[in-house]
Design an enzyme around this catalytic site. Structure first.
Site, PDB file in Angstrom:
ATOM      1  N   LYS A 176       1.800   4.704  -1.169  1.00  0.00           N
ATOM      2  CA  LYS A 176       1.107   5.826  -1.791  1.00  0.00           C
ATOM      3  C   LYS A 176       1.461   7.088  -1.018  1.00  0.00           C
ATOM      4  O   LYS A 176       1.988   7.014   0.110  1.00  0.00           O
ATOM      5  CB  LYS A 176      -0.412   5.597  -1.788  1.00  0.00           C
ATOM      6  CG  LYS A 176      -1.024   5.397  -0.403  1.00  0.00           C
ATOM      7  CD  LYS A 176      -2.515   5.111  -0.515  1.00  0.00           C
ATOM      8  CE  LYS A 176      -3.139   4.880   0.862  1.00  0.00           C
ATOM      9  NZ  LYS A 176      -4.586   4.608   0.756  1.00  0.00           N
ATOM     10  N   ASN A 235       0.711   7.486   2.696  1.00  0.00           N
ATOM     11  CA  ASN A 235       1.421   6.623   3.632  1.00  0.00           C
ATOM     12  C   ASN A 235       2.902   6.959   3.733  1.00  0.00           C
ATOM     13  O   ASN A 235       3.695   6.159   4.226  1.00  0.00           O
ATOM     14  CB  ASN A 235       1.239   5.155   3.254  1.00  0.00           C
ATOM     15  CG  ASN A 235      -0.172   4.663   3.513  1.00  0.00           C
ATOM     16  OD1 ASN A 235      -0.922   5.302   4.241  1.00  0.00           O
ATOM     17  ND2 ASN A 235      -0.533   3.542   2.929  1.00  0.00           N
ATOM     18  N   ASP A 267       0.829  -1.214   0.000  1.00  0.00           N
ATOM     19  CA  ASP A 267       0.000   0.000   0.000  1.00  0.00           C
ATOM     20  C   ASP A 267       0.863   1.264   0.000  1.00  0.00           C
ATOM     21  O   ASP A 267       0.599   2.216   0.728  1.00  0.00           O
ATOM     22  CB  ASP A 267      -0.948  -0.004   1.191  1.00  0.00           C
ATOM     23  CG  ASP A 267      -2.117   0.964   0.986  1.00  0.00           C
ATOM     24  OD1 ASP A 267      -2.453   1.254  -0.181  1.00  0.00           O
ATOM     25  OD2 ASP A 267      -2.693   1.419   1.983  1.00  0.00           O
TER      26      ASP A 267
END
Length: 379
Positions: free
Chosen positions: A175, A178, A173
């Site tokens: 991105k 984050n 994840d």
């Protein structure tokens, strides 16, 4: 952006864990530390030892607050998770995975966990406070980056992602939301709920996890995949930094499936030859042919786009970041609607959580942990 994690393939129901889309009604709770621990002075660490100063964020499971330790006076980010919001085994596994990864990692570019404890209804993660906010906020504020500026953050992110892979962790994840920036402008990867900790005999994954705008084709198509999926996502992030939007921005799920099945991503013509080549190789649909698919991060370190980067100096944070952070006003890069809220209390909850006890959750990062690698979470 569509965050998903489900098991059975594209037809299964989507679980949305976006930090900005949900809220809960919280009621009364008596805080009870079920697994008391000690700080460096030999005292039990509990909620009463932290003064709540400001709201920093909120999400589907709870919220994040800036807190100060009453003894050391250090500032921390306290992530509060509501147990009754963790409704099923998959969500519980996400929480446990993040907690474990925060414990077993120790790197300049990974957020650090200091303490973890729980009450009857809540889980508490006391982490370092990263004052520069999300990279997403900076990208939104300043627009697309020059290749020079992008290269700096691409290099630091590459080092952090390489470190996770060396720990047998598939991130899944990556991105801008984050990626945090510290007070000097260096990156910190965070939010590992969708990650997988692989065992030595199982370096594969099959859950459909990630954010649709960045997700690798093999994950979308429900295929078994490896950590090579992170290099596609890495390419999508670089694309986002250079163009101002990710490759699958505002596309329907059907359109994204078309790209996954065979439609090529168009690389903007204004990019340099080296940047175009890097993105093209990161967007190889076949994970084995993708840059990083054979020798992992080493292939990307060696790409001509990074020929002028000293990665050893970069890892030691000896290269000055392109974003000037020192003279910015405090909390500028956080959601001002949350920052200005007058209530910063840990709002009570009346019911006991469905999962009242999360085993091996308690943690003291300032002492030697005999839990290290005892609990291995895979999914």
């Amino acid at each position: 952006m569509g965050l998903v994690c489900f098991k059975e393939g594209p037809q299964a129901a989507i679980e949305d864990h976006s930090i900005k889309q949900r809220d809960h009604n919280y009621e009364d709770e008596e805080v009870i530390s079920e697994f008391p621990q000690q700080d460096e002075d030999g005292k039990k660490v509990s909620l009463s030892q932290f003064i709540m100063l400001r709201n920093l964020g909120k999400g589907s499971y709870g919220k994040v607050m800036l807190v100060q330790h009453t003894v050391s006076l250090k500032l921390y980010a306290m992530k509060v998770l509501i147990k009754k919001a963790v409704k099923n085994l998959t969500q519980k596994t996400h929480v446990q995975t993040e907690r474990k990864i925060l414990e077993i990692t120790n790197h300049n570019f990974i957020t650090k966990l200091h303490y973890a404890f729980q009450s009857q209804t809540k889980l508490y993660l006391i982490m370092e406070f990263v004052s520069g906010g999300e990279l997403f906020y900076h990208m939104k504020l300043k627009g697309r980056m020059t290749e020079k500026k992008m290269k700096f953050y691409a290099a630091e992110i590459l080092i952090g992602l390489d470190y996770l892979h060396q720990q047998n962790i598939i991130y899944r994840d990556l991105k801008p939301e984050n990626i945090l920036l510290d007070s000097e402008g260096h990156i910190k990867l965070c939010d590992f709920g969708l990650s997988k900790i692989c065992s030595w005999g199982d370096m594969y994954a099959k859950s459909i996890c990630g954010t649709f705008e960045y997700i690798a084709p093999e994950i979308i198509l429900g295929e078994i995949y490896t950590k090579s999926c992170d290099w596609w996502t890495y390419g999508a992030l670089l694309y986002d930094m250079l163009t101002g939007k990710p490759p699958f921005y505002q596309l329907t799920k059907k359109q994204i499936l078309e790209y996954a099945a065979g439609k090529d991503i168009e690389i903007p013509q204004h990019l340099s030859e080296e940047a175009t080549d890097l993105l093209t190789k990161l967007f190889k649909r076949n994970p084995e042919e993708r840059l990083g698919g054979q020798r992992d991060a080493q292939e990307i370190y060696e790409h001509p786009f990074f020929k002028d980067v000293d990665f050893q100096m970069m890892e030691r944070k000896e290269i000055e970041p392109p974003f000037e952070m020192q003279n910015e006003r405090p909390f500028k890069f956080f959601d001002q609607n949350l920052i200005r809220k007058s209530s910063v209390h840990d709002t009570p909850v009346s019911e006991l959580g469905r999962y009242q006890e999360f085993s091996n959750f308690t943690y003291n990062g300032d002492k030697f942990s005999n839990e290290f690698n005892k609990l291995l979470i895979t999914h």
